[in-house]
Each structure stands twice: as structure tokens, then as C-alpha cells.
Design an enzyme around this catalytic site. Structure first.
Site, PDB file in Angstrom:
ATOM      1  N   PRO A   1       0.826  -1.220   0.000  1.00  0.00           N
ATOM      2  CA  PRO A   1       0.000   0.000   0.000  1.00  0.00           C
ATOM      3  C   PRO A   1       0.855   1.264   0.000  1.00  0.00           C
ATOM      4  O   PRO A   1       1.867   1.350   0.707  1.00  0.00           O
ATOM      5  CB  PRO A   1      -0.799  -0.124   1.304  1.00  0.00           C
ATOM      6  CG  PRO A   1      -0.832  -1.582   1.609  1.00  0.00           C
ATOM      7  CD  PRO A   1       0.478  -2.126   1.117  1.00  0.00           C
ATOM      8  N   THR A  30       2.575   2.562  -2.565  1.00  0.00           N
ATOM      9  CA  THR A  30       3.747   2.587  -3.449  1.00  0.00           C
ATOM     10  C   THR A  30       3.475   3.296  -4.771  1.00  0.00           C
ATOM     11  O   THR A  30       4.407   3.509  -5.548  1.00  0.00           O
ATOM     12  CB  THR A  30       4.226   1.152  -3.728  1.00  0.00           C
ATOM     13  OG1 THR A  30       3.116   0.357  -4.151  1.00  0.00           O
ATOM     14  CG2 THR A  30       4.839   0.544  -2.478  1.00  0.00           C
ATOM     15  N   GLY A  31       2.214   3.639  -5.063  1.00  0.00           N
ATOM     16  CA  GLY A  31       1.925   4.418  -6.261  1.00  0.00           C
ATOM     17  C   GLY A  31       1.365   3.620  -7.416  1.00  0.00           C
ATOM     18  O   GLY A  31       1.592   3.973  -8.578  1.00  0.00           O
ATOM     19  N   LYS A  32       0.622   2.551  -7.150  1.00  0.00           N
ATOM     20  CA  LYS A  32       0.065   1.724  -8.229  1.00  0.00           C
ATOM     21  C   LYS A  32      -0.983   2.495  -9.028  1.00  0.00           C
ATOM     22  O   LYS A  32      -0.977   2.483 -10.266  1.00  0.00           O
ATOM     23  CB  LYS A  32      -0.535   0.446  -7.627  1.00  0.00           C
ATOM     24  CG  LYS A  32       0.475  -0.416  -6.881  1.00  0.00           C
ATOM     25  CD  LYS A  32      -0.147  -1.691  -6.372  1.00  0.00           C
ATOM     26  CE  LYS A  32      -1.133  -1.436  -5.241  1.00  0.00           C
ATOM     27  NZ  LYS A  32      -0.487  -0.923  -4.036  1.00  0.00           N
ATOM     28  N   THR A  33      -1.894   3.171  -8.330  1.00  0.00           N
ATOM     29  CA  THR A  33      -2.917   3.952  -9.025  1.00  0.00           C
ATOM     30  C   THR A  33      -2.288   5.103  -9.804  1.00  0.00           C
ATOM     31  O   THR A  33      -2.698   5.419 -10.928  1.00  0.00           O
ATOM     32  CB  THR A  33      -3.940   4.493  -8.012  1.00  0.00           C
ATOM     33  OG1 THR A  33      -4.514   3.406  -7.282  1.00  0.00           O
ATOM     34  CG2 THR A  33      -5.040   5.263  -8.706  1.00  0.00           C
ATOM     35  N   GLU A  70      16.174   3.662  28.653  1.00  0.00           N
ATOM     36  CA  GLU A  70      16.617   4.117  27.338  1.00  0.00           C
ATOM     37  C   GLU A  70      18.136   4.245  27.261  1.00  0.00           C
ATOM     38  O   GLU A  70      18.735   3.987  26.216  1.00  0.00           O
ATOM     39  CB  GLU A  70      15.954   5.460  26.995  1.00  0.00           C
ATOM     40  CG  GLU A  70      14.435   5.426  26.951  1.00  0.00           C
ATOM     41  CD  GLU A  70      13.898   4.382  26.004  1.00  0.00           C
ATOM     42  OE1 GLU A  70      14.572   4.065  25.010  1.00  0.00           O
ATOM     43  OE2 GLU A  70      12.801   3.863  26.278  1.00  0.00           O
ATOM     44  N   HIS A 113      19.594   0.883  26.346  1.00  0.00           N
ATOM     45  CA  HIS A 113      19.550   0.616  24.905  1.00  0.00           C
ATOM     46  C   HIS A 113      20.630   1.399  24.174  1.00  0.00           C
ATOM     47  O   HIS A 113      21.310   0.867  23.288  1.00  0.00           O
ATOM     48  CB  HIS A 113      18.176   1.022  24.344  1.00  0.00           C
ATOM     49  CG  HIS A 113      17.050   0.114  24.742  1.00  0.00           C
ATOM     50  ND1 HIS A 113      17.099  -1.241  24.586  1.00  0.00           N
ATOM     51  CD2 HIS A 113      15.832   0.394  25.289  1.00  0.00           C
ATOM     52  CE1 HIS A 113      15.966  -1.777  25.007  1.00  0.00           C
ATOM     53  NE2 HIS A 113      15.178  -0.803  25.443  1.00  0.00           N
ATOM     54  N   ASP A 131      10.142  -5.214  24.300  1.00  0.00           N
ATOM     55  CA  ASP A 131      11.520  -5.619  24.021  1.00  0.00           C
ATOM     56  C   ASP A 131      11.640  -7.137  24.013  1.00  0.00           C
ATOM     57  O   ASP A 131      12.251  -7.727  23.118  1.00  0.00           O
ATOM     58  CB  ASP A 131      12.463  -5.041  25.080  1.00  0.00           C
ATOM     59  CG  ASP A 131      12.436  -3.522  25.097  1.00  0.00           C
ATOM     60  OD1 ASP A 131      12.093  -2.937  24.059  1.00  0.00           O
ATOM     61  OD2 ASP A 131      12.748  -2.939  26.147  1.00  0.00           O
TER      62      ASP A 131
END
Length: 649
Positions: A211, A213-216, A432, A435, A507
Site C-alpha cells: 500500500p 507505493t503508487g500503483k494507481t 533508554e 539501549h 523488548d
């Protein structure tokens, strides 16, 4: 001067055909009934039978007319002595009625009730309505069926080749897809170029892609390049509650195409009607399957020499019926892939060409920082950045606006008004920081972009990483480093507080899913290169309801053991690293509590690390979106309910 397009040349013309005449007749009938009932209510007084008896005994009744021994009409004297008409209904057969009338000296007349004009209209109204509908349908069928049974007509939207067209230059990237579609464009422009050689252009082209990606957009660009009409219709428009409507709309769509040839018929989301027949739990869908059968027949029955090309789009090619994909129907499948870094830069340039950008905004950096984003995602980021800049009153869009837009789309709006205790804020900072430290110590881990403890959505903190380039395959070293980084928050909480929180939920889930795929799908364990277990398939396409283990219980125990081994090794390495780097953990935590957000430059300066020249160029880059490939599942953010500390991104 009247408009030339006006056939009446300014003269008023009242059209009495079709629906207008029917509505007008019905309205006149209703108006007539209303007027008759209004007149009757004004000139006739309704009396109950008990009131009539009292009036009769008091001598107020002048004369009566008894109709079929059911209704009494007559005249009575009111308080002023004036004669007033009245009517009353006899509720039961009263033997003493005539005797009472004679005793009162009232003039009595008998009569039978005839058929009134209103009764005639009531009896004729259903017949007139049915006759009117038949006449209306007949007249419209005689006119070519323009309005009759319009629910069976195609709902396709037609875009003419006039005005501003979308062409291939408006679609950034997708060079391979454009190359495949260029033949369709050349055929529509000059069909003899191919027919004189005996070549046949594909009847149908199936655009397959994720969805956004520019098909239409590509389908419209084909029509724009060829300068032909473009009919757009969604697959869901074919399926209705009425049986046969979908098949009728398919026939009408192809008829429109033939009448307006050369043209392109574009069916978006064709999987809504082209799903595998007879599949799914509980059987198929008769109406949808009839519609699909008609589509198959139509695609076999029309000739591309007339210049009608069918283009369809879907993001679920695996559920389409095999008969739809065979040669002679959708002969060509064009993959519309996710854009790479160069294509993302071109997409950014297209969407940002109408924006006033700050000179510091570097589209190349933004393209690098939006790995895995589709064209629609990038358009959304650009628009959100412009909205944010306008909201704060800036005259141009700055890099920080793109940063804010990226964070908002990925995690939600910053919850700066959220009240957190100092203990929760410090715990989030430790989580955080754990990480972040492992991002620096793991050689094959992605470079860190920024760390924040500002709550967004349901996450109380986020650590963003920025890959050096687009990655389409991941090595064992990167995956193991990812496992270690995933346990950074858990190990930091355990090291500082001797207990863990629910903030590590996502996580742990990410790490476990990644380890399971390493063992069962990618052959990255001591079990060797072997695929274990089948992939879950949706029930609605006729696959199995439950996943079946295609290995023995003994092998299942070994799989569990390998998963546990990978996770335990990652957790032990995270614990060992954080114990060695506890000083950095404490300093980074304090800095996060003070500033709430730190980028890579600030962290390196805090620890006295060298700032690479390449790193300087991306200090203002925005964070990447989750990768679109199979590793995307392990890159998603933590936003589970009950989190009390942030999670990695």
C-alpha cells in the site's frame, strides 16, 4: 448571448419525462387527498353516538339521513340556533333508534352509501403506480437504457485526456515498472508498430505492490502518457447485495471501454472481487464468484486491437484466482516496489516543490532517514512538517519540522502535559540509556540517532537508530547485535533496581520473535539450515485453520532450547556490557533527565568520544521508519499497554 452548449438556446423547457412525471403525479394525488380531507373537516361536525343520543333527547337534531344502518348524517341546531351538518357512526345495531327518532319528531330519510371519488382514487392508485413504473422503464429502455436499472451499471469514473495529465515524470523512481508499462503506452499511441510484426499486446497488466507505493498513480500516468481516457473503478464496487448486479457492472464497464477506445480500464483492489473461488471457511460467495466469472469471460472475449487495456492493482496477489492470472487475461505482472534511497529523494523533491524550505533542509539526508517508507508515507511526512511549521508561525519549513513530523507519525503526538513522578522518569531514563549504550558497544548494530524520554503515544521513551544504508538482507552478526540491544532496557533496570518493569514487555516480545525466526526460518542456529513449521495462512483463502507442526516433539524441544540459548546469550552480554559501562549509564541517565532528548552528537560529547565527519552530516536527520522487508516485524516500536518505561525503536 445563451451558451452554445444549451440546446434550448435560453428558452425554458419543462421536461415531463421519466422520474419527474411520476413524482409530479404522486404529488398531485396526495395534494388532492389533503384538500378533500381539509374541506370535509371544515364543513362536517363529527359526533360520537352517545353525543348524538343526548342531542336527540334534547331536541337539537333537525333531520337525519341513515346510510346502510352504519352512518348517520344530518343537521342539528347549535347554541346560536344555526343549522350545522354533522356525521356520526352507529357502533352497533340499535333497535330503539327509529323509535327514538319518531318520538323526537325528527325527519328521517334512508340511503345507501355510494362510491366516492376518494374511494375510486384509493383503489386505482396502486394500479396507476405500477403502470407508471412500467411506462418509465419501457421509455428508458427505448432510449438505450440510460437510466433503467442504473444500479446494474458500472460505477467507473472517467478521466478524459484533456487538461493537466499525470505522466511518468510525476512518478518518482519505479524505473523497472515504467519500462514494463512503456510498451502499453507505445501500443496505445501506435498499435501498428506491433501488429504489423504479428505481436499482441498483453490484455491485462497486474500491478503488485505494498500500500502507498503508487500503483494507481502509475496507471494514471500510463493513460496520461498515451493521451487516452482512463476509467477508474474499485473492485468492491462490483459486489452488491443484489444477485447479478456485479456481473452486469462488469459487462457495462467493458462496453464503456469499447465505446471509448482507445482507453484504459483500471480496477483498483481487484482482490475484492478476484479472490480464489470456492475457498475459505464455510465455502465461497456466490455473488462475488458470479462477478469474477463474468470478468473472466469479458477478458477472454475482447480484443486488444481495439485499444482497450485492463490494468488492475492489488497488494494481495497470493489470494487471486489462478484463472485470473493465466496468460490471455493478466499476461503481465508488474511489481511496484518500495522506493530505495535515490527514489525516496526524488519523491521528497516532488512533494516538497511547493514548500518554502529552509536552506538547511537536505533532501538526501531525509531520504536516508526514511528507510522503508512508501511514497504515501513520505508525502504524509512532508505535509505534516509543513503543517507543524505553519502552526508555530514559521516562514519556511525547517529540518526540525521534519523531525517532529516523523516522530508524530511513528509514535504519536508528544505528551508533554503528561505528569510523571521523578522515580518513573528516572526509571525510563535508565531504560533508554541501557539501549543507547549497547548501540555504541555492538559493532554491527545500527548507529544511534537520538534518545528521548518524552512520552509519545503509549511509549514513555524511545531510542532511535539510523542505518547507514538501505539493507535488504541481514547477517547473523546484525541479528545477534539486535538481540543484545533489545535486552538493554531490561538489563539496565535489573542492574540499577534489582528488579524489572513492564516496560520491557515489547523488548522481550521483539527479541523472542526474532530468535524464533532465526531458528525456524533462517537456519541461524545449531539445528542447521532447515525450515521448521509452516507459515500461517488466512482462512478466507482456503488455507489451514491452524498451523501444523511438521516436526516431532523431540525437534520442538530442540527448537525451544535453541531459542532460549540465543536469548540467554544476548541477555548475558547486555548485562556484562552495562556492568562495565555503568559510569556511562549513570551520566547518560542524568543528561536525559535534564534535557529529555539527546542526539548522537550530544551523547558523544558527553562521553568524550570522537565525532566522525560523516556523523556530523546527519545530526539533524529524522529517524527511519520500520523496514518494509521481512525484518520489519522486529523493528516496530514498543507501545504495549502497561508500559512504565520506554522501549527501543
Amino acid at each position: 448571448m445563451p451558451d452554445e452548449k444549451n440546446k434550448n438556446n435560453g428558452n425554458f423547457r419543462f421536461d415531463m419525462s421519466g422520474e419527474t412525471a411520476i413524482v409530479l403525479v404522486i404529488g398531485l394525488i396526495l395534494l388532492l387527498f389533503f384538500v378533500v380531507s381539509l374541506v370535509r373537516s371544515n364543513v362536517v361536525l363529527d359526533l360520537t353516538y352517545s353525543q348524538f343520543i343526548k342531542e336527540l333527547q334534547s331536541g337539537s337534531i333537525e333531520e337525519v339521513k341513515i346510510i346502510d344502518m352504519r352512518e348517520i348524517r344530518g343537521k342539528r341546531f347549535d347554541e346560536n340556533g344555526k343549522s350545522v351538518n354533522f356525521v356520526t357512526i352507529i357502533p352497533y345495531f340499535d333497535d330503539a333508534l327509529l323509535e327514538r327518532l319518531e318520538q323526537s319528531g325528527v325527519s328521517v330519510v334512508g340511503d345507501s352509501k355510494g362510491i366516492s371519488f376518494g374511494d375510486i382514487l384509493l383503489q386505482l392508485l396502486p394500479v396507476l403506480l405500477i403502470f407508471g413504473v412500467i411506462v418509465w422503464m419501457y421509455r428508458n429502455i427505448q432510449n438505450g437504457g440510460k437510466n433503467a436499472l442504473s444500479f446494474g451499471r458500472s460505477k467507473a469514473k472517467r478521466y478524459d485526456n484533456t487538461g493537466s495529465n499525470i505522466v511518468f515524470s510525476d512518478v518518482a523512481g519505479q524505473l523497472e515498472a515504467k519500462y514494463e508499462l512503456q510498451e502499453v503506452v507505445e501500443f496505445l499511441k501506435d498499435p501498428e508498430k506491433f501488429t504489423r510484426l504479428g505481436a499482441k499486446i498483453p490484455k491485462g497488466v497486474l500491478l503488485v505492490g505494498r500500500p502507498g507505493t503508487g500503483k494507481t498513480l502509475l496507471a494514471k500516468a500510463v493513460a496520461g502518457e498515451a493521451g487516452v481516457s482512463f476509467f477508474h473503478m474499485s473492485g468492491s464496487n462490483f459486489v452488491e447485495i443484489f444477485v447479478g448486479v456485479g456481473a452486469s457492472r462488469v459487462r457495462d464497464l467493458f462496453e464503456q471501454g469499447k465505446k471509448n477506445a482507445p482507453c484504459i480500464l483500471f480496477i483498483d483492489e481487484i482482490d475484492a472481487v478476484g479472490r480464489t473461488r470456492g475457498a475459505g471457511y464455510g465455502g465461497g460467495h456466490d455473488e462475488r464468484e458470479q462477478t469474477l466469472n463474468q470478468l473472466l469471460v469479458e477478458m477472454d472475449g475482447f480484443d486488444t486491437d481495439k485499444g482497450v487495456i485492463v490494468i488492475a492493482a492489488t497488494n494481495r496477489p497470493d489470494i487471486l484466482d489462478p484463472a485470473l492470472l493465466r496468460p490471455g487475461r493478466f499476461d503481465r505482472r508488474v511489481v511496484v516496489a518500495m522506493p530505495d534511497i535515490k527514489e525516496r529523494e526524488a519523491i521528497l523533491a516532488i512533494h516538497a516543490r511547493n514548500l518554502t524550505l529552509d536552506p538547511d533542509v537536505k533532501l538526501s539526508i531525509l531520504a536516508r532517514a526514511t528507510s522503508g517508507s512508501s511514497g504515501a508515507d513520505i508525502a504524509n511526512i512532508v505535509n505534516e512538517a509543513a503543517l507543524f511549521a505553519g502552526r508555530v508561525g514559521r516562514k519556511c519549513v525547517k529540518m526540525e519540522d521534519f523531525e517532529e513530523a516523523r516522530d508524530k507519525i511513528l509514535m504519536g503526538v508528544a505528551r508533554r502535559s503528561m505528569v510523571m513522578s521523578e522515580d518513573e522518569k528516572r526509571m525510563t531514563a535508565y531504560h533508554e540509556a541501557g539501549h543507547a549504550i549497547l548501540h555504541y558497544t555492538q559493532e554491527k548494530a545500527d548507529k544511534i540517532h537520538k534518545v528521548t524520554i518524552i512520552p509519545r503515544g503509549r511509549a514513555l521513551g524511545v531510542t532511535f537508530s539510523l542505518p547507514e544504508k538501505d539493507e535488504y538482507c541481514r547477517s547473523v552478526g546484525w541479528l545477534k547485535a539486535r538481540l543484545v540491544v533489545a535486552y538493554g532496557g531490561y538489563a539496565a533496570e535489573e542492574l540499577i533496581y534489582n528488579e524489572t518493569t513492564t516496560g520491557a514487555q515489547k523488548d522481550i516480545q521483539q527479541a523472542t520473535d526474532l530468535a524464533r525466526r532465526m531458528v525456524c526460518e533462517w537456519g541461524m542456529s545449531n539445528l542447521g539450515p532447515i525450515a521448521l513449521g509452516t507459515v500461517d495462512e488466512p482462512i478466507f483463502i482456503g488455507k489451514e485453520i491452524a498451523q501444523h507442526a511438521d516436526y516431532s516433539e523431540k525437534t520442538a524441544l530442540r527448537v525451544d532450547s535453541e531459542i532460549r540459548r540465543l536469548l540467554t546469550e544476548a541477555l548475558d552480554e547486555a548485562r556484562s556490557t552495562l556492568r562495565k559501562e555503568r559510569t556511562k549509564l549513570e551520566s547518560l541517565t542524568e543528561a536525559l533527565i535534564e534535557k529529555e532528548t539527546l542526539d548522537d552528537d550530544e551523547i558523544r560529547k558527553l562521553w568524550g568520544l570522537e565525532l566522525p565527519s560523516k556523523q556530523k552530516a546527519i545530526t539533524t536527520a529524522i529517524a527511519p521508519s520500520p523496514s518494509a522487508d521481512s525484518e520489519a516485524k522486529m523493528m516496530t516500536r514498543s507501545s504495549g499497554e502497561g508500559c512504565t518505561a520506554g522501549c527501543i525503536e
